[in-house]
Write an enzyme that holds these catalytic residues in place. Structure first.
Site, PDB file in Angstrom:
ATOM      1  NE  ARG A   1      -1.197   4.233   7.915  1.00  0.00           N
ATOM      2  CZ  ARG A   1      -1.006   2.956   7.560  1.00  0.00           C
ATOM      3  NH1 ARG A   1       0.078   2.599   6.917  1.00  0.00           N
ATOM      4  NH2 ARG A   1      -1.911   2.053   7.869  1.00  0.00           N
TER       5      ARG A   1
ATOM      6  NE  ARG B   1      -3.066   0.281   3.253  1.00  0.00           N
ATOM      7  CZ  ARG B   1      -3.782   0.273   4.370  1.00  0.00           C
ATOM      8  NH1 ARG B   1      -4.483  -0.797   4.703  1.00  0.00           N
ATOM      9  NH2 ARG B   1      -3.805   1.322   5.165  1.00  0.00           N
TER      10      ARG B   1
HETATM   11  P1  AMP Z   1      -6.598   1.925   7.570  1.00  0.00           P
HETATM   12  O1  AMP Z   1      -6.989   1.060   6.422  1.00  0.00           O
HETATM   13  O2  AMP Z   1      -7.467   1.738   8.775  1.00  0.00           O
HETATM   14  O3  AMP Z   1      -5.126   1.795   7.905  1.00  0.00           O
HETATM   15  O4  AMP Z   1      -6.821   3.422   7.103  1.00  0.00           O
HETATM   16  C1  AMP Z   1      -6.106   3.950   6.002  1.00  0.00           C
HETATM   17  C2  AMP Z   1      -6.232   5.460   5.960  1.00  0.00           C
HETATM   18  O5  AMP Z   1      -7.606   5.827   5.746  1.00  0.00           O
HETATM   19  C3  AMP Z   1      -5.836   6.207   7.227  1.00  0.00           C
HETATM   20  O6  AMP Z   1      -4.440   6.388   7.339  1.00  0.00           O
HETATM   21  C4  AMP Z   1      -6.582   7.525   7.008  1.00  0.00           C
HETATM   22  O7  AMP Z   1      -5.936   8.311   6.031  1.00  0.00           O
HETATM   23  C5  AMP Z   1      -7.901   7.041   6.419  1.00  0.00           C
HETATM   24  N1  AMP Z   1      -8.893   6.749   7.478  1.00  0.00           N
HETATM   25  C6  AMP Z   1      -9.307   5.531   7.876  1.00  0.00           C
HETATM   26  N2  AMP Z   1     -10.222   5.645   8.864  1.00  0.00           N
HETATM   27  C7  AMP Z   1     -10.361   6.960   9.107  1.00  0.00           C
HETATM   28  C8  AMP Z   1     -11.126   7.720  10.030  1.00  0.00           C
HETATM   29  N3  AMP Z   1     -11.947   7.135  10.920  1.00  0.00           N
HETATM   30  N4  AMP Z   1     -11.022   9.068   9.989  1.00  0.00           N
HETATM   31  C9  AMP Z   1     -10.210   9.682   9.091  1.00  0.00           C
HETATM   32  N5  AMP Z   1      -9.446   9.042   8.202  1.00  0.00           N
HETATM   33  C10 AMP Z   1      -9.510   7.688   8.200  1.00  0.00           C
END
Ligand code: AMP
Length: 220
Positions: A172, A161
């Site tokens: 992050r 990714r």
């Molecule tokens: P994840 O797949 O959970 O690692 O999320 C990937 C990315 O999606 C994160 O680094 C954020 O950029 C965005 N993202 C996911 N969930 C949220 C959330 N609840 N609020 C804001 N951005 C989010």
């Protein structure tokens, strides 16, 4: 049953949510997966979210709240509850979720806090490969596909990714500590917090999560 999965990236939220959603017949509503679907479909939300996600920052609260409310609402016809994976990620999102649930006369059973060491997070995210078609996750050392570079489930191409590079992972994690970690206190004050050891592998942690979900099921 409605459960929030909290924790830093790479703590195991998605992996465990998938297994538990299947066995308890719940919807697995993963905010990151939903956003990536919007990006793939080039929706107005996806267009706004693309650069933000690639940088590892958070998509604005209001956009995520609207998206997740729609997901929760849509899941009603097929499921009797959901696991919210990676939502809420800020206090403002948690407050919006509370307002949504109370409007719908629903309660939250718990917020499961996946605790993980930075060593484990870096190991998991650094080696993660995701399917460019269906989003399934693999790992260069621990979860190998049957055929190198190809998803077992859909035949899609596996890639790292864009937000799993060392620099973006660090950002992050900073975002997690600043914006998301305060939710631990938020749910603890509501007596809804359940800590689990996200460093454990699936065979060791699943039985503990199953016991927790069974207790939620009895309560509601
Ligand atoms: P994840 O797949 O959970 O690692 O999320 C990937 C990315 O999606 C994160 O680094 C954020 O950029 C965005 N993202 C996911 N969930 C949220 C959330 N609840 N609020 C804001 N951005 C989010």
């Amino acid at each position: 049953m409605r459960v929030v999965f909290l924790g830093p990236p790479g703590a195991g939220k998605g992996t465990h949510a998938k297994i538990l959603a299947e066995s308890y017949k719940l919807a697995h509503l993963a905010a990151g997966d939903c956003l990536r679907r919007h990006i793939k479909g080039a929706t107005p939300l996806g267009i706004k979210a693309k650069d933000i996600i690639e940088k590892g920052s958070l998509v604005p609260d209001q956009l995520v709240n609207e998206m997740m409310e729609e997901e929760m609402w849509r899941s009603r016809s097929m499921y009797r509850g959901y696991i919210l994976d990676g939502y809420p990620r800020t206090i403002k999102q948690a407050e919006a979720l509370d307002r949504y649930l109370s409007k719908e006369k629903l309660v939250l059973n718990g917020a499961v806090n996946f605790q993980a060491t930075e060593k484990m997070i870096l190991e998991r995210l650094g080696g993660r490969l995701a399917c460019t078609q269906c989003g399934a996750n693999y790992h260069t050392k621990n979860i190998l596909p049957k055929k190198a570079g190809i998803c077992d489930k859909c035949g899609g191409e596996l890639k790292q990714r864009k937000d799993d590079t060392p620099e973006t992972i660090k950002h992050r994690l900073d975002v997690y500590h600043k914006e998301t970690a305060p939710l631990i206190d938020y749910y603890s004050k509501k007596k809804l917090l359940f800590d689990v050891d996200g460093d454990l592998g699936v065979p060791d942690l699943q039985p503990k999560l199953t016991a927790l979900f069974d207790s939620f099921k009895e309560a509601k």
